[in-house]
Each structure stands twice: as C-alpha cells, then as structure tokens.
Design an enzyme around this catalytic site. Structure first.
Site, short mmCIF file in Angstrom:
data_model
loop_
_atom_site.label_atom_id
_atom_site.label_comp_id
_atom_site.label_asym_id
_atom_site.label_seq_id
_atom_site.Cartn_x
_atom_site.Cartn_y
_atom_site.Cartn_z
N ASP A 82 0.85 -1.19 0.00
CA ASP A 82 0.00 0.00 0.00
C ASP A 82 0.90 1.25 0.00
OD1 ASP A 82 -2.34 1.48 0.23
OD2 ASP A 82 -2.49 1.26 2.41
N ASP A 104 2.07 5.08 -5.29
CA ASP A 104 1.39 6.32 -4.94
C ASP A 104 2.28 7.50 -5.31
OD1 ASP A 104 0.06 8.45 -3.96
OD2 ASP A 104 -0.07 7.75 -1.89
N GLU A 134 -2.83 6.02 -8.05
CA GLU A 134 -3.75 7.00 -7.43
C GLU A 134 -3.70 8.29 -8.21
OE1 GLU A 134 -3.97 7.34 -3.17
OE2 GLU A 134 -4.33 9.50 -3.25
N GLY A 182 -7.49 8.54 8.00
CA GLY A 182 -7.37 8.75 9.44
C GLY A 182 -8.66 9.08 10.14
N GLY A 210 -8.98 5.71 2.91
CA GLY A 210 -9.62 6.49 3.97
C GLY A 210 -11.00 5.94 4.29
N GLY A 211 -11.10 4.62 4.44
CA GLY A 211 -12.40 3.99 4.71
C GLY A 211 -12.96 4.28 6.09
N THR A 212 -12.07 4.55 7.05
CA THR A 212 -12.54 4.75 8.43
C THR A 212 -13.50 5.93 8.52
OG1 THR A 212 -10.53 3.83 9.38
CG2 THR A 212 -11.76 5.38 10.77
N ASN A 231 -9.78 0.59 1.37
CA ASN A 231 -8.63 0.57 2.28
C ASN A 231 -9.06 1.03 3.67
OD1 ASN A 231 -7.31 0.10 -0.14
ND2 ASN A 231 -5.50 1.23 0.51
N THR A 234 -7.44 2.97 10.28
CA THR A 234 -7.49 3.69 11.56
C THR A 234 -8.48 3.07 12.55
OG1 THR A 234 -6.85 5.71 10.43
CG2 THR A 234 -7.83 5.98 12.59
P1 13P Z 1 -8.14 4.90 7.12
O1 13P Z 1 -7.01 4.84 8.09
O2 13P Z 1 -8.84 6.22 7.11
O3 13P Z 1 -9.10 3.76 7.30
O4 13P Z 1 -7.51 4.76 5.66
C1 13P Z 1 -6.68 3.68 5.38
C2 13P Z 1 -6.08 3.77 4.03
O5 13P Z 1 -6.61 4.39 3.14
C3 13P Z 1 -4.80 3.09 3.82
O6 13P Z 1 -4.32 3.18 2.52
#
Ligand code: 13P
Length: 392
Positions: A82, A104, A134, A182, A210-212, A231, A234
C-alpha cells in the site's frame, strides 16, 4: 493455497457488487485479527502493508508471516503493498511476496505521476503483478497518521482519470472524491456524482482510501459506483488502542501480554463488521472458483563446470546470486554444490520466481543475459534446466 490473483479477485467484486477490504496491518495481532474475521465470515481479503507504516514494523521480517497466513487460509487472500513510494519499493515488495502493488505518486504533478506509475506498471507486468495507481489526492486530516498524508484534498477528474489509466495501464485506480485518511470529526462529504462520472469512463475496479469513519449508506453508494477495494486502517488501530487503554486502566498485571490481551479479537470484530457491510462476507467460495491460485515458479539448473576450480565456481555463484537475485520478480536465487553427485552433475542453481510471467522477463533481462553469456554459459556447457510451477 488460497493466495489468489488479486486482479481476478477485484474483478469478481466489481462484477458482483461488493468490495473487498484491504486492511493495513502493523503487527501480528492485526494479521491474526484480520484473518480470523475473514475465516469467520468466509470473505476474500487483502492483507495490506503500507510503506508509510514501515517505521512501525520490519517489512522483511513480517512478510514471511503474512505469506504463511495467506497460504494456510481457507479463504482467498491477496497481499498488497500500500502507498508504495518508488520503483525500488515495488520491486522489493514483489521480492518479499506481495502479489499486488500500489504506486502512490499522487502528490506529484499529473505528468510526473503518469511517468512514475508507468515505470512501475512496466516492471510489475513483467512479473505478472497488478498495479493500483492513485490520481487526485486523499489527505489525512487529523489523528492517526494524518502527518503521513499532508496537504489538501485534490479531487480526481473523470477526464484525467481516463487519460491516466490509458497511459499508465494501471489495473485499479484509487480515486479522490472526498474521503480522507485517518480519524476525523463527523463524516466527510463524498461526491458521488463525480465517482459515477469516473466509473462511467473506466472499466477497471476503483479503490477508496480512507475507509474509516464512513457510514453504511456511504459505503453502499461507493460500491454501487464501481468501488471494489476499500482501504481501512485507523478504525482497526482504534479498536486495538481502546482495548489496551481499558487493560491499562483495570487492576492487576500491567505487563505487555496483559496490556495487549484482547486486541486480536477487537480487530477481528471491526474487520468482520466491515466485511459484512461491504458484501464480501460469504463470497470466499465464489472467489476461489473465479480467481486463479497464485502459484510461484522455480527455475532449476544442474550443471558441471569446465575451466574453473571450486573457488572460481563459488565466486561465479556469489556474483550470480547478487545479480540474478536483484532482477524484478526473482524472490530468491540460491546456488549449491552436490553432496552426492546425482547423474554425474555437481552444481545447482535454484531461482524462485513470483509468477510464471517472470520466466520470459528473466530470460530477456539484460543483467541475466550479461551474466549468462559472460560468466556462466562459457564454463557450464554441460547442464540441464527446467522451469516448474510449485504445487502446494
Ligand atoms: P483509514 O485509516 O482512514 O481507514 O484509511 C486507510 C487507508 O486508506 C490506507 O491506505
């Protein structure tokens, strides 16, 4: 042997309206927790290792465990680098066992992003490995690792996305439509019209970083608009952190094992929640039927030498291990001398390739051609060689 081809895994997800989670892991508790969840709900899963997290673990040391976890799983697994930062890290990720690579270069101007991504795609193709690029920029906002993703959001545009995919040849595209890396306060506003317009122009799985912190409805709409890989990190880190804080606040033993007790389970619970939410739960058997097993190949040579003494052979072998071991797609290059001569042969080469595609790219690689023509073939006329797929 459920390490599988990641491209086929994600095309299955895209075609069937669900998303596979790519969960970043930073320790064996994460690895165990993620795999527990995948096994419990029979979901395909991507074990993800972010270059931006390399301060937290030793990539070299953790990868044998990641690979072992994938190979002993009953559910389909892919291993992904990643946020890979360079061509060199992509080569290293493949050497260590990743069968999917992200490059990236999204903080660069468009043309530079295209140039760097193209280089990685060219190398990875020769190894049979799919690549995620990306376009646009997904920043961090606050909390976990925000400083690793500095700057402001840059949205992906449909026109540039089409141009970028056509010119780089990436297999998956990470898009920026409003998510952030994050921990954040509140929920980010996502531009679903933009996502839809990007998806209409492309024919490849889309990726969300940034799934969180996103809501169930947001996930649903992401998946409806072509997102096949999400992805996520966090929230897993927070689940583990909350567990440790609770352990620290309760009476009794404050040793390491007491403090981290329960982390694995907390990570598994959050991972399973996501797998169910994203529709990946229960898909393992379908993916195993649709995606090819990821099988490595070995190139074996047994040979005799004329015109070199044993010290000379050892010197040539040492140079060969260094030169050939650095060719993209080579996982290791080993040499040996017979304990008992078999069928009259004294020496061996055993070169492990990450994939069958490397048979051709290795043979034609300029460093291999130079070594073989100048150092090896002139003294090793008497040899037998074979390439074979490894059975599990
Ligand atoms: P989060 O930490 O927001 O879930 O994002 C993780 C991410 O996109 C790792 O590439």
């Amino acid at each position: 042997m459920p390490l599988v081809n990641m491209k086929e895994m994600l095309h299955h997800a895209r075609a069937n309206g669900y998303a596979v989670g790519a969960f970043d892991l930073v320790s064996l508790d994460f690895l165990n927790g993620i795999m527990l969840a995948a096994e419990r709900c029979k979901a395909p899963v991507i074990l993800s290792l972010a270059e931006s997290h390399f301060d937290y673990f030793d990539f070299d040391l953790i990868m044998p465990s990641v690979e072992a976890a994938a190979r002993r799983a009953s559910v389909p697994v892919a291993i992904h680098l990643d946020h890979g930062e360079s061509l060199a890290s992509a080569v290293e990720g493949i050497r260590l066992g990743c069968n999917g690579i992200m490059v990236d270069a999204s903080t660069n101007p468009f043309e530079e992003n295209v140039r760097l991504t193209k280089q990685v795609v060219h190398m990875a193709r020769s190894c049979g490995i799919p690549v995620e690029g990306e376009l646009g920029y997904v920043p961090g906002v606050e909390g976990e690792d925000a400083e690793r993703h500095p700057g402001d959001i840059a949205y992906t545009t449909p026109e540039q996305a089409q141009d970028y995919v056509a010119r780089t040849g990436v297999d998956f595209l990470a898009v920026s439509i409003g998510t952030v890396h994050g921990r954040i306060k509140g929920q980010p506003k996502l531009d679903f019209e933009l996502l839809q317009a990007i998806n209409e122009r492309l024919d490849i799985p889309l990726v969300i970083h940034g799934g969180t912190g996103l809501s169930s409805d947001q996930f649903k709409r992401l998946i409806e608009n072509g997102v096949a890989k999400i992805n996520y990190y966090t929230a897993l880190s927070d689940a583990a952190g909350t567990t440790i804080a609770a352990n620290a606040g309760s009476p009794g033993n404050k040793g390491y094992t007491a403090l981290v007790a329960g982390c694995r389970e907390a990570i598994a619970t959050e991972t399973e929640r996501c797998m169910r939410l994203w529709g990946a739960a229960g898909r393992a058997d379908e993916v195993l039927a649709a995606a090819s097993p990821w099988r490595e190949v070995e190139h074996l040579i047994i040979y005799n030498v004329e015109g070199l003494d044993d010290a000379g052979v050892e010197d040539m072998a040492r140079q060969g291990r260094d030169i050939l071991g650095a060719i993209p797609g080579v996982r290791r290059a080993l040499t040996g001398a017979a304990i008992q001569e078999a069928a009259g042969y004294r020496f061996t080469w055993l070169v492990r390739f990450c994939h069958e595609a490397v048979i051709d790219s290795y043979r034609e690689h300029r460093e291999h051609v130079k070594f073989a023509d100048e150092l090896f073939r002139p003294v090793a006329g008497n040899r037998v060689s074979i390439d074979y797929r490894l059975d599990e």
